[in-house]
Design an enzyme around this catalytic site. Structure first.
Site, short mmCIF file in Angstrom:
data_model
loop_
_atom_site.label_atom_id
_atom_site.label_comp_id
_atom_site.label_asym_id
_atom_site.label_seq_id
_atom_site.Cartn_x
_atom_site.Cartn_y
_atom_site.Cartn_z
N GLU A 269 12.57 2.74 6.36
CA GLU A 269 11.97 1.64 6.49
C GLU A 269 11.24 1.35 5.01
O GLU A 269 11.41 0.36 4.18
CB GLU A 269 10.30 2.49 6.28
CG GLU A 269 9.42 1.66 5.79
CD GLU A 269 7.69 2.39 5.44
OE1 GLU A 269 7.80 3.44 5.62
OE2 GLU A 269 6.62 1.98 6.01
N ASP B 241 0.60 -1.18 -0.01
CA ASP B 241 -0.14 -0.22 -0.13
C ASP B 241 0.65 0.81 -0.13
O ASP B 241 1.97 1.91 0.90
CB ASP B 241 -0.89 0.25 1.03
CG ASP B 241 0.28 0.09 2.42
OD1 ASP B 241 0.10 -1.34 2.64
OD2 ASP B 241 0.01 0.28 3.54
O1 LIG Z 1 -0.85 3.52 7.43
C1 LIG Z 1 -1.30 3.46 6.59
C2 LIG Z 1 -1.03 2.05 5.61
O2 LIG Z 1 0.44 1.45 7.00
C3 LIG Z 1 0.56 0.16 6.35
O3 LIG Z 1 1.39 0.17 5.96
C4 LIG Z 1 2.79 -0.14 5.79
O4 LIG Z 1 3.51 -0.25 6.82
C5 LIG Z 1 3.43 -1.49 7.79
C6 LIG Z 1 4.03 -2.17 8.15
O5 LIG Z 1 5.52 -1.31 8.30
C7 LIG Z 1 3.62 -2.36 5.99
O6 LIG Z 1 3.24 -4.05 6.29
C8 LIG Z 1 3.09 -2.19 5.03
O7 LIG Z 1 3.35 -3.20 4.03
C9 LIG Z 1 3.77 -1.03 4.49
O8 LIG Z 1 2.40 -0.63 2.82
C10 LIG Z 1 -0.98 -0.82 7.00
O9 LIG Z 1 0.08 -2.17 6.86
C11 LIG Z 1 -0.77 0.08 6.24
O10 LIG Z 1 -2.20 -1.34 6.67
C12 LIG Z 1 -1.92 1.19 6.54
O11 LIG Z 1 -3.28 1.72 5.62
#
Ligand SMILES: OC[C@H]1O[C@H](O[C@H]2O[C@H](CO)[C@@H](O)[C@H](O)[C@H]2O)[C@H](O)[C@@H](O)[C@@H]1O
Ligand code: CA
Length: 797
Positions: free
Chosen positions: A703, A508
């Site tokens: 990240e 995402d």
């Molecule tokens: O808050 C926005 C989005 O954040 C997350 O996605 C991102 O961070 C995660 C944690 O590191 C990771 O798993 C993911 O791949 C990233 O894109 C979350 O997973 C989303 O659901 C959320 O909308």
């Protein structure tokens, strides 16, 4: 040795390993102000010239240990430094000098005033200070001064001073070795001894307010949601709530309904909270019953709500959460696929407790929430993330055996994990709405209603503005009307179904998935499900005499799982493989076409073993070059991303960004198919940008990276920006899966490559120099320049 140089063991710092953890290094024993309570400044004492015994895990030579770079890639070796070696008591082997810092606050102030010219509390290559600060040596009581030069050493000084200050120190003895440490060694050391610890969370009676804290959705009350069928946890959290309220803390414990619907999840969007996870029963240690402390339960990693308790002679107990590691930055909860990647790093660092704790949480989530959650927050209750449980459990199991743990307990753990994975496979991934019966493949397709509340506040503004304008209301009003289902916008409903699917995919957001994710049989998901099928089959066959009982009480055998795997492999070849383009693409079940978006997920079939040898060969020879950038694999190609404009902003999972999980899966996949040399080349690239940013930007680990940028790859402003960059003085956590990628990447590299990394040798320079030594029998360079021939294709992860 003169009397002056004689070793004085009362001086804690003299014996100190210069690379000990802050707790030891800045602990009471080494505090000069405590050693010399009656004198403000150390007087009349000299420190031994004897070198402390350092037994580094890495065989770095002193020559590797210093470098300085400017943004134009010019490298300065330590020999460029205008430090003249002198014959004096301070003239020790390079890196063994010690400094006396008698006023930490004052030194910090001077350092920041002179060197942090852009005033962001970090010393980086963007600061234009003199890049030099003099420190007095400990041996001379500060009289003899030496210059600390260059961004790397000065920023390490800033980091050490900041840590010492946070630990309550006013004075310190600081080893020069801590300032000019080889950066590869330093980063590895920080990850294994500090970052994992700082990212670890474990619920206890005392820390719930802090643990549940969430910056994504501010709320008046801190809430914890507990499943209704966990009586022990409900009792525990009720008591914690009562105690917290007595202290005036705003904590609320909420019991979840038995059936969690999208309507329910939406209804609690404005009451966000942490979701309870697996806990263990532990003895209460209190003063009047010290015996309790020794009454250790063998309750480790048992879901206490399922456990039959021994009724006879019950000692006083309480609950405590099993540990888990959060990604970092704004992500202060247990994530699905991050946890898998993190566990790879933890296992390398022998933190099996953390990896095993995370598997236990996943078992708990499947049993109590019906799926492995995107993360353990209430607003994630309807969706999952890319599934990795089987591989994670097998790796933990193997590590437990390797560590000599009880084989029976390890096997019981593996069985519970496999039974949970079977349930997850059948009830989440291969049934409605995620299964596509025509192809036999699966899509990301979570439930949910309304706008995802956790995204950054402006994320959907461009999308929603025309709808708000059409209805003549403000954006905020429109969002409320839409979320409360007071107005109907079917087009938006479809958009958000896809948007939730994008988030479930973990990618995402990306133009690969925008507006269509829920209709895509993605290469990523189907590769992972193939891995589940094979892992489950092999585990049942090899560890459980080809018979395991699932949670419905039915028998499972390997033959069924192997035939599922074979069917999926065929379907992936038929629908996802594109012979002409030598690439795997996602398949759209609505248009009945491949999407043709070139994504690094094309390498996942190598990781899972779903690709044929021929497909892997074509992929490497014809398509890899589309993704290979300076700093490793890019998430997708520029061509596929398309033109970026104000109305079409960058998405973080597209070109030019690179992500640790993409690198990791490709490395392992390539090695599995005999392309160990290519894997090592990609590893070198990724570790190069990580190490370079770490050196140039005050110890930063973020990240994701812009893998096309040579100078400041950590600077990413797409969507919520980069995580891990926002620190003052010292980075204390890194970022979960990036930390793991560093630990794993190092396992692939030869000593020679690691040395080159330590001097920030750009990939092309390193590869060219390696080619020259290809015939050198000592170096054993292989194609791509990295690694040992004996490792080719057999990198074990
Ligand atoms: O808050 C926005 C989005 O954040 C997350 O996605 C991102 O961070 C995660 C944690 O590191 C990771 O798993 C993911 O791949 C990233 O894109 C979350 O997973 C989303 O659901 C959320 O909308
Ligand atoms: Ca600065």
């Amino acid at each position: 040795m003169t009397a002056k140089h004689s070793r004085n063991l009362s001086m804690g710092s003299d014996d100190m390993d210069p690379f000990s953890t802050p707790e030891v290094y800045y602990g009471a024993k080494t505090d000069p102000s405590k050693q010399f309570r009656n004198s403000k400044v150390i007087r009349g004492r000299t420190f031994s010239g004897t070198l402390p015994r350092i037994t580094p895990a890495w065989n770095f030579s002193a020559d590797d240990s210093i470098m300085e770079k400017d943004s134009s890639h010019r490298e300065f070796h330590k020999s460029d430094y205008p430090i003249k070696r002198r014959s004096s008591e301070d003239d020790m082997a390079y890196g063994s000098r010690r400094f006396l810092i008698s006023d930490i606050d004052g030194t910090l102030e001077t350092l920041l005033k002179n060197e942090d010219t852009d005033q962001n509390h970090q010393i980086t290559i963007e600061d234009t200070g003199p890049k030099v600060l003099k420190l007095g040596t400990a041996n001379s009581n500060g009289y003899n001064q030496y210059a600390i030069r260059g961004t790397y050493m000065l920023s390490n000084l800033l980091q050490e001073l900041t840590i010492a200050k946070r630990m309550g120190r006013n004075q310190m003895i600081l080893d020069e070795a801590r300032l000019n440490e080889n950066p590869v060694r330093r980063l590895k050391r920080l990850i294994s001894t500090q970052f994992w610890n700082n990212l670890t969370r474990r619920v206890s009676e005392d820390n719930i307010m802090e643990m549940a804290h969430d910056t994504k959705i501010p709320a008046e009350y801190t809430r914890v949601y507990v499943p209704p069928n966990c009586p022990d946890q409900i009792e525990f959290f009720r008591k914690v709530e009562k105690d917290a309220q007595k202290k005036g803390q705003k904590l609320k414990i909420e019991i979840l309904p038995h059936v969690i619907t999208p309507e329910y999840v939406k209804s609690i969007n404005d009451k966000p909270g942490l979701l309870a996870l697996a806990m263990e029963e532990v003895p209460v240690v209190d003063d009047d019953d010290s015996n309790n402390a020794s009454m250790l339960f063998n309750s480790k990693f048992i879901d206490v709500n399922e456990k039959h308790k021994n009724a006879s002679k019950k000692p006083k107990t309480t609950l405590r959460g099993l540990p888990y590691v959060v990604p970092g930055g704004r992500f202060n909860e247990l994530y699905g696929w991050d946890s898998y990647m993190i566990s790879l790093g933890c296992l390398i660092d022998n933190r099996v407790d953390l990896a095993q704790g995370m598997v236990e949480h996943f078992i708990f989530q499947i049993n109590h929430y019906g799926k492995i959650l995107n993360a353990n927050r209430s607003y994630y209750l309807c969706r999952s993330q890319p599934p990795f449980l089987t591989d994670m459990a097998i790796k933990v199991y193997n590590k437990l055996l390797e560590n000599g743990d009880n084989p029976g307990a390890a096997k019981e753990f593996l069985e519970r994990a496999m039974v949970a994975a079977i349930k997850e496979y059948k009830t989440v991934w291969t049934c409605e709405p995620r299964i596509d019966v025509t192809t036999g493949l699966s899509c990301y397709h979570p439930d949910g209603l309304g706008i995802p509340p956790e995204t950054e506040s402006t994320h959907f503004d461009a999308l929603l503005s025309p709808y708000a304008e059409k209805r003549g209301v403000s954006l905020t009003e429109f969002q409320k009307l839409y979320n409360d289902q007071k107005i109907s916008e079917p087009e938006l409903d479809e958009y958000f179904t896809n948007d939730r699917a994008v988030r479930e995919s973990g990618h995402d957001t990306s133009y690969r998935l925008d507006g269509c994710a829920a209709s895509l049989c993605t290469v990523d998901l189907n590769s992972l499900l193939y891995k589940y099928e094979v892992d489950i089959a092999e585990t049942i066959r090899d560890k459980f005499d080809d018979h395991i009982i699932n949670e419905l009480g039915e028998g499972e055998t390997s033959a069924v799982w192997l035939s599922r795997a074979a069917r999926r492999k065929d379907a992936m070849s038929k629908y996802l493989w594109n012979e002409e383009h030598a690439l795997f693409y996602d398949y759209n079940i609505k248009t009945h076409k491949q999407t043709k978006y070139e994504s690094a997920t094309a390498f996942w079939p190598l990781w899972s073993g779903a690709a044929t040898e021929y497909q892997a060969d074509c992929l490497v020879k014809k398509s890899l070059s589309k993704f290979e950038e300076l700093g490793g694999l890019v998430a997708g190609t520029e061509k596929s991303r398309g033109v970026i404009s104000l109305d079409r902003p960058n998405r973080q999972w597209d070109y030019p960004y690179g992500w640790a999980p993409q690198q990791i899966l490709a490395w392992v996949g390539l090695a599995k198919y005999g392309f160990g040399d290519v894997a090592r080349r990609l590893v070198y690239r990724w570790l190069y940008i990580m190490t370079k940013s770490f050196v140039d930007y005050n110890g930063i680990v973020v990240e994701k990276y812009d893998v096309t940028k040579p100078t400041d790859p950590h600077r990413v402003d797409a969507e919520y920006g980069n995580q891990g960059a926002d620190f003052k003085g010292v980075a204390t956590e890194g970022f979960g899966w990036v930390n793991a990628s560093f630990e794993l990447g190092l396992e692939f590299l030869s000593t020679r490559a690691i040395r080159a990394l330590g001097t920030i040798t750009p990939p092309d320079v390193f590869f060219a120099s390696s080619k020259k030594t290809q015939n050198n029998p000592v170096v054993h360079a292989v194609e791509g320049g990295i690694g040992r021939p004996q490792d080719q294709g057999i990198v074990s992860v």
